[in-house]
Scaffold this motif. Structure first.
Motif, PDB file in Angstrom:
ATOM      1  N   ALA A 135       0.846  -1.196   0.000  1.00  0.00           N
ATOM      2  CA  ALA A 135       0.000   0.000   0.000  1.00  0.00           C
ATOM      3  C   ALA A 135       0.880   1.245   0.000  1.00  0.00           C
ATOM      4  O   ALA A 135       1.966   1.246   0.565  1.00  0.00           O
ATOM      5  N   THR A 136       0.381   2.285  -0.660  1.00  0.00           N
ATOM      6  CA  THR A 136       1.115   3.548  -0.711  1.00  0.00           C
ATOM      7  C   THR A 136       0.128   4.700  -0.831  1.00  0.00           C
ATOM      8  O   THR A 136      -1.004   4.512  -1.279  1.00  0.00           O
ATOM      9  N   ASN A 137       0.598   5.862  -0.417  1.00  0.00           N
ATOM     10  CA  ASN A 137      -0.214   7.050  -0.622  1.00  0.00           C
ATOM     11  C   ASN A 137       0.223   7.805  -1.882  1.00  0.00           C
ATOM     12  O   ASN A 137      -0.244   8.899  -2.151  1.00  0.00           O
ATOM     13  N   ALA A 138       1.092   7.190  -2.669  1.00  0.00           N
ATOM     14  CA  ALA A 138       1.555   7.805  -3.921  1.00  0.00           C
ATOM     15  C   ALA A 138       0.410   7.871  -4.927  1.00  0.00           C
ATOM     16  O   ALA A 138      -0.410   6.962  -5.004  1.00  0.00           O
ATOM     17  N   ARG A 139       0.393   8.927  -5.690  1.00  0.00           N
ATOM     18  CA  ARG A 139      -0.585   9.044  -6.787  1.00  0.00           C
ATOM     19  C   ARG A 139       0.017   8.332  -7.985  1.00  0.00           C
ATOM     20  O   ARG A 139       1.033   8.771  -8.524  1.00  0.00           O
ATOM     21  N   LEU A 140      -0.609   7.255  -8.393  1.00  0.00           N
ATOM     22  CA  LEU A 140      -0.084   6.430  -9.475  1.00  0.00           C
ATOM     23  C   LEU A 140      -1.072   6.361 -10.624  1.00  0.00           C
ATOM     24  O   LEU A 140      -2.286   6.287 -10.407  1.00  0.00           O
ATOM     25  N   THR A 141      -0.525   6.335 -11.822  1.00  0.00           N
ATOM     26  CA  THR A 141      -1.365   6.065 -12.990  1.00  0.00           C
ATOM     27  C   THR A 141      -1.654   4.564 -12.998  1.00  0.00           C
ATOM     28  O   THR A 141      -1.043   3.789 -12.245  1.00  0.00           O
ATOM     29  N   LYS A 142      -2.540   4.155 -13.867  1.00  0.00           N
ATOM     30  CA  LYS A 142      -2.842   2.727 -13.993  1.00  0.00           C
ATOM     31  C   LYS A 142      -1.592   1.944 -14.366  1.00  0.00           C
ATOM     32  O   LYS A 142      -1.321   0.869 -13.820  1.00  0.00           O
ATOM     33  N   VAL A 143      -0.793   2.468 -15.287  1.00  0.00           N
ATOM     34  CA  VAL A 143       0.436   1.799 -15.715  1.00  0.00           C
ATOM     35  C   VAL A 143       1.428   1.708 -14.559  1.00  0.00           C
ATOM     36  O   VAL A 143       2.066   0.671 -14.340  1.00  0.00           O
ATOM     37  N   GLN A 144       1.575   2.790 -13.808  1.00  0.00           N
ATOM     38  CA  GLN A 144       2.492   2.779 -12.665  1.00  0.00           C
ATOM     39  C   GLN A 144       2.024   1.796 -11.590  1.00  0.00           C
ATOM     40  O   GLN A 144       2.842   1.081 -11.002  1.00  0.00           O
ATOM     41  N   LYS A 180       2.958  -1.627 -12.585  1.00  0.00           N
ATOM     42  CA  LYS A 180       4.388  -1.876 -12.392  1.00  0.00           C
ATOM     43  C   LYS A 180       4.676  -2.159 -10.922  1.00  0.00           C
ATOM     44  O   LYS A 180       5.447  -3.070 -10.595  1.00  0.00           O
ATOM     45  N   VAL A 181       4.069  -1.435 -10.008  1.00  0.00           N
ATOM     46  CA  VAL A 181       4.230  -1.698  -8.576  1.00  0.00           C
ATOM     47  C   VAL A 181       3.735  -3.100  -8.249  1.00  0.00           C
ATOM     48  O   VAL A 181       4.375  -3.857  -7.506  1.00  0.00           O
ATOM     49  N   ALA A 182       2.599  -3.476  -8.813  1.00  0.00           N
ATOM     50  CA  ALA A 182       2.054  -4.816  -8.582  1.00  0.00           C
ATOM     51  C   ALA A 182       3.002  -5.890  -9.110  1.00  0.00           C
ATOM     52  O   ALA A 182       3.222  -6.926  -8.451  1.00  0.00           O
ATOM     53  N   GLN A 183       3.598  -5.659 -10.269  1.00  0.00           N
ATOM     54  CA  GLN A 183       4.560  -6.615 -10.821  1.00  0.00           C
ATOM     55  C   GLN A 183       5.786  -6.756  -9.903  1.00  0.00           C
ATOM     56  O   GLN A 183       6.244  -7.858  -9.640  1.00  0.00           O
ATOM     57  N   MET A 184       6.282  -5.639  -9.412  1.00  0.00           N
ATOM     58  CA  MET A 184       7.441  -5.685  -8.516  1.00  0.00           C
ATOM     59  C   MET A 184       7.093  -6.375  -7.201  1.00  0.00           C
ATOM     60  O   MET A 184       7.883  -7.168  -6.670  1.00  0.00           O
ATOM     61  N   ALA A 185       5.901  -6.109  -6.669  1.00  0.00           N
ATOM     62  CA  ALA A 185       5.473  -6.752  -5.432  1.00  0.00           C
ATOM     63  C   ALA A 185       5.355  -8.267  -5.636  1.00  0.00           C
ATOM     64  O   ALA A 185       5.749  -9.058  -4.775  1.00  0.00           O
TER      65      ALA A 185
END
Length: 96
Positions: free
Chosen positions: A76-85, A88-93
């Motif tokens: 979880a993060t409070n970062a504002r992410l685009t769908k693509v970003q 990418k976070v999900a892939q890294m996790a």
């Protein structure tokens, strides 16, 4: 190995927060990829590391409950992410 839950979080000076929690009900061992040696995992009656791969191949410990080992996590993060970003976070996790 025993089951468990772990968590971690970090907050940067600019207010960005990233946190993770993972629940594990594992089956198997942690293997050093450079040597193939067991470095953590199942322990035998004597308390020493026992190679789960050998035990599973021999049929030891099978009680008809195959497939019940689980690892599930949330990042979880409070970062504002685009769908693509976010993807990418999900892939890294997932890789973690």
């Amino acid at each position: 190995m025993k089951a468990g839950i772990g968590s971690a979080a970090i907050k940067s000076p600019n207010g960005l927060i990233v946190a993770a929690i993972v629940a594990v009900n594992a089956l198997g061992d942690v293997i050093d990829p450079s040597t193939g040696q067991v470095i953590a995992g199942v322990r035998g009656a004597d308390g020493r590391l026992a190679d789960a791969r050998k035990k599973l191949r021999s049929g030891a410990g099978r009680d008809g409950r195959a497939g019940e080992n689980t690892t599930i996590g949330v990042v979880a993060t409070n970062a504002r992410l685009t769908k693509v970003q976010a993807q990418k976070v999900a892939q890294m996790a997932h890789d973690g």
